[in-house]
Design an enzyme around this catalytic site. Structure first.
Site, PDB file in Angstrom:
ATOM      1  N   CYS A 116     -36.269  -2.788 -35.645  1.00 31.88           N
ATOM      2  CA  CYS A 116     -34.842  -2.957 -35.341  1.00 31.88           C
ATOM      3  C   CYS A 116     -34.187  -1.580 -35.155  1.00 31.88           C
ATOM      4  O   CYS A 116     -34.465  -0.636 -35.890  1.00 31.88           O
ATOM      5  CB  CYS A 116     -34.153  -3.719 -36.461  1.00 31.88           C
ATOM      6  SG  CYS A 116     -34.783  -5.401 -36.673  1.00 31.88           S
ATOM      7  N   ASN A 302     -24.844   1.982 -42.506  1.00 31.95           N
ATOM      8  CA  ASN A 302     -24.910   3.349 -42.997  1.00 31.95           C
ATOM      9  C   ASN A 302     -25.642   4.197 -41.952  1.00 31.95           C
ATOM     10  O   ASN A 302     -26.862   4.095 -41.821  1.00 31.95           O
ATOM     11  CB  ASN A 302     -25.619   3.400 -44.349  1.00 31.95           C
ATOM     12  CG  ASN A 302     -24.753   2.823 -45.444  1.00 31.95           C
ATOM     13  OD1 ASN A 302     -23.741   3.398 -45.815  1.00 31.95           O
ATOM     14  ND2 ASN A 302     -25.141   1.671 -45.954  1.00 31.95           N
ATOM     15  N   CYS A 345     -26.413  -1.289 -49.353  1.00 29.02           N
ATOM     16  CA  CYS A 345     -26.880  -2.076 -48.215  1.00 29.02           C
ATOM     17  C   CYS A 345     -27.248  -1.154 -47.071  1.00 29.02           C
ATOM     18  O   CYS A 345     -26.415  -0.397 -46.587  1.00 29.02           O
ATOM     19  CB  CYS A 345     -25.788  -3.048 -47.757  1.00 29.02           C
ATOM     20  SG  CYS A 345     -25.417  -4.340 -48.932  1.00 29.02           S
TER      21      CYS A 345
END
Length: 384
Positions: A116, A302, A345
């Site tokens: 990804c 992030n 996350c």
């Protein structure tokens, strides 16, 4: 004789192993309880096992945990461990404490092959699948360390999310026995509603999991069109959105929850516009005429240098959430936890062997040096 790691077995597997030693199933149940409920690794501690069985086990078995390379504790109580899995590879595991639950985010692979675009683990490449023992060892270590740390006899970890490094459904044969051990009342006794497998959309394995060991399901969606999702999540080229949503509907026929959680990483100017929200609403409410019962977790991205992507503004995230909520879709914006120790996350990366080409290695080196790195929704904690 090869020494067996007893963390590789669910209860049925351990019973089969004990049968080979001439022992009955109840002995396997006793052994399973000692290992998983009490955290024992020394057979001499297992006082209700016959001495003859303990001697047999010493000759052919062990409870072999993973070596902890580092432990970091966040100001908010989040804990991140880096575990050595050999050959220069390591995986990360994160514990997220909350008032009403304790969630452990577990890795299933060293690296990831899905690739990804917004995932630093994918940028680092794929090393190998973890064994069942290496998946379970993360829970075994964390649960019993935390009991000692907090001075508790009862269970500390109430939720497990398979959202660390790797694509769990691409390591299916090791994943399922680990899940069964987590769910077993003689093991960790976790509720099927409180164990979540997150997938980028491996459709055939979603169908298998529905039959073999249905638990809560989270799907990394991240885009409302096949063109955009194929750019962000290359697996979409094999299993496009319509096929993925069909698989979600089939899964819900067996799932312990009556909805699918869709994970959606918010990327500035890429997938965070009002038209993207409207397209998502159309998909999940109109697919096959009935829609897909779901909730959305919007995840702040992030950034890391190799991605070429930026985090959506807070205003864009809130506007996106408002559109989904106004359409009647339960929507949450993921709260960042443990970001001061790179455990929030999207901040799990770990150390894996570089499987990518030479042109990207220097970029990866900069990612590690600059630290804020991102992987797929790694430290996500789910509700009951």
């Amino acid at each position: 004789m090869t020494t067996a790691n007893l963390l590789d077995f669910d209860l049925d597997g351990l019973a089969a192993f004990c049968e080979q030693l001439g022992e009955k199933r109840f002995r396997a149940t006793q052994l399973f309880r000692w290992i998983h409920q009490r955290g024992a690794s020394d057979f001499d501690q297992m006082s209700d096992l016959a001495k003859s069985l303990r001697q047999k086990l010493k000759g052919c078995a062990e409870v072999r945990a993973l070596t902890v390379l580092t432990e970091h504790v966040s100001a908010d109580g989040t804990i991140k461990w880096l575990f050595d899995v050999g050959d220069g590879n390591a995986v990360e595991t994160v514990f997220i404490p909350e008032d009403d639950r304790g969630t452990l985010c577990v890795s299933s692979q060293a690296g990831c092959a899905v690739g990804c675009r917004f995932c630093s683990t994918g940028h680092q490449g794929f090393a190998r699948n973890l064994k069942t023992s290496e998946i379970l060892a993360q829970l075994w270590y964390a649960e019993h360390l935390l009991r000692r740390k907090f001075g508790r006899d009862e269970r500390v970890i109430s939720n497990v999310v398979m959202m660390g490094m790797g694509e769990p459904l691409q390591n299916y044969n090791a994943l399922v026995p680990a899940l069964r051990a987590m769910l077993d009342d003689h093991g960790y006794g976790l509720s099927r509603r409180r164990v979540t497998v997150s997938t980028s959309g491996v459709v055939p394995m979603m169908d298998r999991l529905a039959l073999d060991c249905p638990v809560a399901m989270a799907v990394s969606l991240h885009a409302p069109t096949d063109e955009l999702r194929s750019h962000l999540v290359p697996l979409n080229r094999k299993y496009p959105i319509a096929e993925l949503l069909d698989a979600c509907l089939r899964y819900l026929e067996h799932a312990p929850r009556d909805f699918i959680t869709f994970e959606y990483c918010m990327l500035d100017g890429v997938n965070d516009q009002p038209e993207h929200a409207r397209q998502l609403i159309e998909w999940v409410q109109r697919h096959r005429g009935t829609g897909v019962p779901c909730k959305f977790n919007l995840i702040p991205f992030n950034p890391f240098p190799a991605s070429g992507l930026l985090r959506s503004s807070n205003a864009a995230v809130q506007a996106f959430a408002a559109l989904l909520s106004a359409a009647g879709i339960v929507t949450t914006v993921r709260k960042t936890r443990g970001d001061d120790i790179d455990a929030a996350c999207g901040q799990l990366a770990g150390d894996v062997r570089d499987r990518t080409n030479a042109a990207t290695r220097m970029a990866q080196k900069r990612v590690i040096e600059l630290k804020p790195v991102s992987s797929r929704a790694a430290a996500l904690s789910t509700g009951a």
